[in-house]
Design a protein around this motif. Structure first.
Motif, PDB file in Angstrom:
ATOM      1  N   GLN A 195      38.679  23.538  19.358  1.00 11.18           N
ATOM      2  CA  GLN A 195      37.563  22.706  18.916  1.00 11.18           C
ATOM      3  C   GLN A 195      36.926  23.360  17.689  1.00 11.18           C
ATOM      4  O   GLN A 195      37.046  24.559  17.493  1.00 11.18           O
ATOM      5  N   SER A 214      31.751  24.365  14.703  1.00 12.83           N
ATOM      6  CA  SER A 214      30.474  23.635  14.613  1.00 12.83           C
ATOM      7  C   SER A 214      30.122  22.909  15.915  1.00 12.83           C
ATOM      8  O   SER A 214      28.953  22.594  16.150  1.00 12.83           O
ATOM      9  N   ASP A 215      31.106  22.654  16.768  1.00 11.72           N
ATOM     10  CA  ASP A 215      30.862  21.998  18.058  1.00 11.72           C
ATOM     11  C   ASP A 215      30.627  22.995  19.181  1.00 11.72           C
ATOM     12  O   ASP A 215      30.337  22.605  20.302  1.00 11.72           O
ATOM     13  N   ASN A 237      28.774  26.099  21.284  1.00  6.98           N
ATOM     14  CA  ASN A 237      27.411  26.547  21.553  1.00  6.98           C
ATOM     15  C   ASN A 237      27.469  27.919  22.211  1.00  6.98           C
ATOM     16  O   ASN A 237      28.536  28.519  22.306  1.00  6.98           O
TER      17      ASN A 237
END
Length: 87
Positions: free
Chosen positions: A37, A40-41, A43
């Motif tokens: 992924q 930026s996606d 966390n």
């Protein structure tokens, strides 16, 4: 090219020898692409495994991001990126 990086994935995909093209500046020019992924996606709870990374040269890394795909296997990437001339 240094023997210890000669057969890295970056050079197996594009076959470009950055040391020949750029001299000393091109030595060790390799980047890790997160193939699970986009960063930026991610966390604080997201974890990455070594298996989620693909080592690419900077040029191939940039082109992979243009594909906007994060699930490609090495052989799929090679087929897509090999549609260009080999250096």
């Amino acid at each position: 090219m240094r023997d210890d990086i000669k057969d890295t994935i970056a050079f197996l995909i594009c076959e470009m020898d950055f040391e020949i093209v750029y001299g000393e500046l091109g030595i060790d020019s390799i980047e890790a692409h997160h193939n699970k992924q986009p960063i930026s996606d991610m966390n604080d709870e997201t974890s990455s495994k070594i298996e989620d990374l693909i080592m690419l040269c900077p040029n191939c890394h940039s082109m992979v991001h243009r594909l906007k795909r994060y699930d490609l296997k090495l052989d799929e990437l090679k087929k897509i990126l090999k549609k260009k001339p080999i250096f």
